[in-house]
Design a protein around this motif. Structure first.
Motif, PDB file in Angstrom:
ATOM      1  N   THR A   1       0.341 -19.280  28.852  1.00  0.00           N
ATOM      2  CA  THR A   1      -0.062 -17.914  28.520  1.00  0.00           C
ATOM      3  C   THR A   1      -0.007 -17.728  26.998  1.00  0.00           C
ATOM      4  N   LEU A   2      -1.144 -17.426  26.385  1.00  0.00           N
ATOM      5  CA  LEU A   2      -1.150 -17.213  24.929  1.00  0.00           C
ATOM      6  C   LEU A   2      -0.932 -15.735  24.615  1.00  0.00           C
ATOM      7  N   VAL A   3      -0.150 -15.497  23.552  1.00  0.00           N
ATOM      8  CA  VAL A   3       0.106 -14.124  23.097  1.00  0.00           C
ATOM      9  C   VAL A   3      -0.673 -13.928  21.795  1.00  0.00           C
ATOM     10  N   TYR A   4      -1.365 -12.800  21.662  1.00  0.00           N
ATOM     11  CA  TYR A   4      -2.150 -12.521  20.452  1.00  0.00           C
ATOM     12  C   TYR A   4      -1.640 -11.241  19.805  1.00  0.00           C
ATOM     13  N   HIS A   5      -1.246 -11.339  18.539  1.00  0.00           N
ATOM     14  CA  HIS A   5      -0.856 -10.126  17.796  1.00  0.00           C
ATOM     15  C   HIS A   5      -2.086  -9.551  17.106  1.00  0.00           C
ATOM     16  N   ILE A   6      -2.284  -8.250  17.261  1.00  0.00           N
ATOM     17  CA  ILE A   6      -3.368  -7.607  16.515  1.00  0.00           C
ATOM     18  C   ILE A   6      -2.734  -6.488  15.699  1.00  0.00           C
ATOM     19  N   THR A   7      -2.368  -6.857  14.475  1.00  0.00           N
ATOM     20  CA  THR A   7      -1.612  -5.978  13.568  1.00  0.00           C
ATOM     21  C   THR A   7      -2.310  -6.014  12.205  1.00  0.00           C
ATOM     22  N   SER A   8      -1.958  -5.104  11.330  1.00  0.00           N
ATOM     23  CA  SER A   8      -2.626  -5.100  10.016  1.00  0.00           C
ATOM     24  C   SER A   8      -1.689  -5.541   8.886  1.00  0.00           C
ATOM     25  N   GLY A   9      -0.383  -5.393   9.105  1.00  0.00           N
ATOM     26  CA  GLY A   9       0.603  -5.554   8.032  1.00  0.00           C
ATOM     27  C   GLY A   9       0.574  -6.886   7.300  1.00  0.00           C
ATOM     28  N   ASN A  10       0.384  -7.989   8.017  1.00  0.00           N
ATOM     29  CA  ASN A  10       0.473  -9.272   7.305  1.00  0.00           C
ATOM     30  C   ASN A  10      -0.839  -9.664   6.634  1.00  0.00           C
ATOM     31  N   MET A  11      -1.943  -9.045   7.037  1.00  0.00           N
ATOM     32  CA  MET A  11      -3.246  -9.448   6.470  1.00  0.00           C
ATOM     33  C   MET A  11      -3.753  -8.444   5.442  1.00  0.00           C
ATOM     34  N   ASN A  12      -3.502  -7.167   5.699  1.00  0.00           N
ATOM     35  CA  ASN A  12      -4.057  -6.119   4.828  1.00  0.00           C
ATOM     36  C   ASN A  12      -3.105  -4.921   4.883  1.00  0.00           C
ATOM     37  N   PRO A  13      -1.925  -5.057   4.241  1.00  0.00           N
ATOM     38  CA  PRO A  13      -0.906  -4.015   4.432  1.00  0.00           C
ATOM     39  C   PRO A  13      -1.221  -2.692   3.742  1.00  0.00           C
ATOM     40  N   CYS A  14      -0.796  -1.627   4.410  1.00  0.00           N
ATOM     41  CA  CYS A  14      -0.869  -0.280   3.824  1.00  0.00           C
ATOM     42  C   CYS A  14       0.517   0.310   4.061  1.00  0.00           C
ATOM     43  N   ASN A  15       1.033   1.107   3.150  1.00  0.00           N
ATOM     44  CA  ASN A  15       2.361   1.678   3.425  1.00  0.00           C
ATOM     45  C   ASN A  15       2.231   3.185   3.698  1.00  0.00           C
ATOM     46  N   TRP A  16       3.331   3.789   4.167  1.00  0.00           N
ATOM     47  CA  TRP A  16       3.285   5.199   4.571  1.00  0.00           C
ATOM     48  C   TRP A  16       2.969   6.111   3.393  1.00  0.00           C
ATOM     49  N   HIS A  17       3.457   5.710   2.182  1.00  0.00           N
ATOM     50  CA  HIS A  17       3.194   6.538   1.005  1.00  0.00           C
ATOM     51  C   HIS A  17       1.691   6.618   0.755  1.00  0.00           C
ATOM     52  N   LYS A  18       1.049   5.434   0.726  1.00  0.00           N
ATOM     53  CA  LYS A  18      -0.393   5.381   0.457  1.00  0.00           C
ATOM     54  C   LYS A  18      -1.148   6.173   1.532  1.00  0.00           C
ATOM     55  N   MET A  19      -0.681   6.021   2.771  1.00  0.00           N
ATOM     56  CA  MET A  19      -1.347   6.714   3.865  1.00  0.00           C
ATOM     57  C   MET A  19      -1.207   8.236   3.702  1.00  0.00           C
ATOM     58  N   GLY A  20       0.032   8.661   3.368  1.00  0.00           N
ATOM     59  CA  GLY A  20       0.293  10.093   3.205  1.00  0.00           C
ATOM     60  C   GLY A  20      -0.549  10.688   2.092  1.00  0.00           C
ATOM     61  N   VAL A  21      -0.636   9.953   0.953  1.00  0.00           N
ATOM     62  CA  VAL A  21      -1.404  10.458  -0.202  1.00  0.00           C
ATOM     63  C   VAL A  21      -2.869  10.616   0.185  1.00  0.00           C
ATOM     64  N   GLN A  22      -3.401   9.622   0.888  1.00  0.00           N
ATOM     65  CA  GLN A  22      -4.824   9.683   1.250  1.00  0.00           C
ATOM     66  C   GLN A  22      -5.096  10.776   2.302  1.00  0.00           C
ATOM     67  N   VAL A  23      -4.133  10.946   3.209  1.00  0.00           N
ATOM     68  CA  VAL A  23      -4.292  11.998   4.218  1.00  0.00           C
ATOM     69  C   VAL A  23      -4.348  13.355   3.511  1.00  0.00           C
ATOM     70  N   LEU A  24      -3.429  13.559   2.548  1.00  0.00           N
ATOM     71  CA  LEU A  24      -3.413  14.840   1.814  1.00  0.00           C
ATOM     72  C   LEU A  24      -4.683  15.045   1.005  1.00  0.00           C
ATOM     73  N   ALA A  25      -5.146  13.946   0.366  1.00  0.00           N
ATOM     74  CA  ALA A  25      -6.372  14.050  -0.447  1.00  0.00           C
ATOM     75  C   ALA A  25      -7.543  14.458   0.451  1.00  0.00           C
ATOM     76  N   THR A  26      -7.549  13.962   1.678  1.00  0.00           N
ATOM     77  CA  THR A  26      -8.654  14.316   2.587  1.00  0.00           C
ATOM     78  C   THR A  26      -8.565  15.782   2.998  1.00  0.00           C
ATOM     79  N   PHE A  27      -7.330  16.280   3.188  1.00  0.00           N
ATOM     80  CA  PHE A  27      -7.179  17.701   3.548  1.00  0.00           C
ATOM     81  C   PHE A  27      -7.739  18.611   2.451  1.00  0.00           C
ATOM     82  N   GLU A  28      -7.677  18.135   1.176  1.00  0.00           N
ATOM     83  CA  GLU A  28      -8.231  18.945   0.075  1.00  0.00           C
ATOM     84  C   GLU A  28      -9.730  19.131   0.278  1.00  0.00           C
TER      85      GLU A  28
END
Ligand code: FFI
Ligand code: NDP
Length: 515
Positions: A300-327
């Motif tokens: 049985t093969l297990v497949y991880h489908i995550t973003s952190g190790n290939m193209n990481p984004c952190n909560w700060h960056k996410m929060g800033v962009q979310v707020l910028a979009t609300f503007e």
């Protein structure tokens, strides 16, 4: 021609959890890329006063399926909804339906689960463990079955920091837990639950780990694969960007922030925000279905489908962009102006909860009472803060998931399949994705009209003015009280006033001289 798409042509596919977030996107992609598939069986229960057929029609009539209707006009005929409740023995499927499923099914995608963090152990084990075992038993009686794809979560082993694509053993055998739940009463179960789940943060992740063990133990000679997505978010590209339909994971937080209810959160700003778009997960699922059926890996093969190790984004960056979009694209009728304070300190978090969340809620409830209406904000705020506290575990840590199998699969696909079933998260542009995500939450979850944006912006301006006015009044009252009580404060006040007066007199005198 895509090999993966062609593989599903003429196939009978069984999907559990097809009415859920992931299940709907899976069905949509299957119909769009393999319109010549034979049938999709979906196990559905009646819900919220709707019959199975009504539920299916509602899904097919949604915006998500608009493109499908163009490429597969007879989509209604290709879905066969089967009455089933995964909480019951044999799923309460009728004999005739069971016979049809057993004799016709080629591929199974098992998505159904309870994803609630606070479910009871009894219910979560029933759905995430016992039902999985039952489905595997059914699968073992399907002569035409080519692949069984089980959807787990990247957090099933979140008690570890580095997680490989292997099935980890759980301290207590799933079978022992299933057996003991049959005779233990609910009070005792509640008592032993913390001891059983040990360092897992909640019953959901624990029972998903047990579910994986069951898959390993009951695999017999079936071709099985396990897929572990991280936090599944809105669509990235397909069928269109930003589609979401429930308040789980980040969605509820985005709404609460955009509406100005939630303005601070206990989160580690630099922790990885391991969000993965739902269409990326679905593309991997379909590629894994093909690979498992055609290549029949020995284990049985297990497949991880995550973003952190290939193209990481952190909560700060996410929060800033979310707020910028609300503007740019504010939500309608916000309670307060959106803001996003991240703090990893418990004391600061308590402070923000008191000042920024509870106090405004109490003030608003007083206003409602005074105007003869029923207070509701404090209750809503308490529920929101309870929800946020349950998510805190996941936003204050980072995990490393290895992705060897996922990368191996990517290299096995033809260039055409890599394009049609793209799960290469390195190509994701976070800023664009987050903007579309917020827009999607507004359009598809809140069902807000874009025509309301100018009015929402006006309201935000009013809220900002009220905010400034309120803060100024608060400052003046505090200062007045201080002056009344302290000689030192009085001295400072007279010094400031006389300094300002002298400055103004000098300025006036010099401007008169120039004239
Ligand atoms: C200021 C900051 C700014 C930030 C800027 C923005 C940047 C973005 C930052 C994003 C950070 C996100 C981090 C996500 C981490 C996810 C980790 C997942 C890891 C595992 C992933 C998986 O493998 S699998 C899926 C995970 N599984 C769930 O995600 C279900 C959770 N959920 C429940 O377990 C139940 O929901 C629970 C909670 C018991 C309540 O249960 P409950 O009985 O109180 O009742 P309900 O669920 O009916 O909800 C009652 C009221 O809570 C409200 N609400 C419900 N959920 C909500 C929610 N997520 N956020 C807000 N509000 C929510 C809702 O709006 C209702 O409000 P109302 O009453 O007005 O309708
Ligand atoms: N969303 C996420 O962030 C992540 C999800 N996952 C996994 O992906 C899978 C799908 O999750 P998601 O789509 O988000 O979850 P949803 O809650 O949206 O969907 C759950 C599905 O399971 C079905 N279901 C639940 N109980 C029963 C039952 N007794 N009988 C029949 N069907 C039932 C639901 O049916 P109904 O509509 O009738 O309630 C629904 O179709 C799950 O296995 C989950 O663990 C993994 C990682 C992250």
């Amino acid at each position: 021609m895509s090999t993966v798409a062609a593989f599903y042509g003429g196939k009978s596919i069984l999907i559990t959890g097809a009415t859920g977030f992931l299940g709907k996107v899976l069905m949509e992609k299957l119909f769009r890329t393999s319109p010549d598939l034979k049938v999709i069986y979906i196990l559905v229960r009646p819900k919220a006063g709707q019959t199975l057929q009504q539920r299916v029609f509602q899904i097919l009539d949604s915006k998500l399926f608009e493109k499908v209707k163009e490429v597969c006009p007879n989509v209604h005929e290709k879905i066969r909804a089967i009455y089933a409740d995964l909480n019951q023995n044999d799923f309460a499927i009728s004999k005739e339906d069971m016979q049809e499923l057993l004799s016709c099914t080629n591929i199974i995608f098992h998505c159904a689960a309870t994803v609630r963090f606070d479910d009871t152990l009894r219910h979560a084990v029933q759905l995430n463990v016992t039902a999985t075992r039952q489905l595997l038993l059914m699968a073992s009686q399907m002569p035409k079955l080519e692949a069984f794809i089980h959807i787990s979560t990247a957090y099933s082993n979140c008690n570890l920091k580095h997680i490989d694509e292997v099935i980890y053993p759980c301290p207590v055998e799933p079978k022992k837990i299933i057996d003991s739940l049959e005779w233990l009463d609910d009070a005792i179960i509640d008592e032993i639950t913390p001891k059983l789940i040990r360092d897992w943060p909640n019953i959901y992740t624990y029972t998903k780990a047990l579910g994986e063990m069951v898959v390993q133990q009951e695999s017999r000679n079936l071709s099985i694969a396990i897929i572990r997505p991280s936090i599944v978010g809105a669509t990235w590209q397909e069928p269109f960007p930003g589609w979401v339909d429930n308040i789980n994971g980040p969605n509820g937080i985005i709404i609460a922030t955009g509406k100005g209810f939630l303005r601070a959160i206990k989160a580690t700003p630099m922790a990885v925000a391991d969000v993965i778009p739902v269409d990326t997960v679905v593309n991997l699922m379909l590629a894994v279905g093909w690979y498992t059926a055609v290549h029949r890996p020995k284990s049985t093969l297990v497949y991880h489908i995550t973003s952190g190790n290939m193209n990481p984004c952190n909560w700060h960056k996410m929060g800033v962009q979310v707020l910028a979009t609300f503007e740019k694209i504010p939500f309608e009728r916000p309670f307060r102006r959106p803001n996003a304070n991240f703090t990893s300190n418990s004391f600061t978090s308590q402070y923000w909860n008191a000042v920024s969340h509870r106090a405004p809620a109490i003030i608003y409830d007083c206003y409602l009472r005074l105007t003869g209406r029923k207070p509701r904000m404090t209750k809503l705020m308490n529920r929101l803060l309870r929800t946020v506290s349950m998510l805190e575990y996941f936003i204050n840590r980072s995990w490393e998931w290895s992705t060897y199998n996922t990368e191996m699969l990517m290299s096995e696909l033809s260039p055409e399949d890599q394009r049609v079933f793209n799960f290469d998260v390195r190509q994701l542009n976070w800023l664009e994705y987050i903007e579309n995500y917020v827009l999607g939450v507004k359009k598809y979850l809140l069902k807000e009209d874009m025509a309301g944006i100018p009015e929402a912006k006006q309201r935000l301006k009013r809220l900002r003015n009220i905010h400034y006015l309120f803060n100024t009044a608060l400052f003046l009252i505090a200062w007045r009280l201080l002056i009344a009580r302290s000689q030192m404060a009085r001295n400072v006040w007279f010094f400031i006033v006389s300094f300002c007066y002298k400055f103004l007199s000098y300025f006036r005198a010099s401007s008169t001289l120039k004239v």
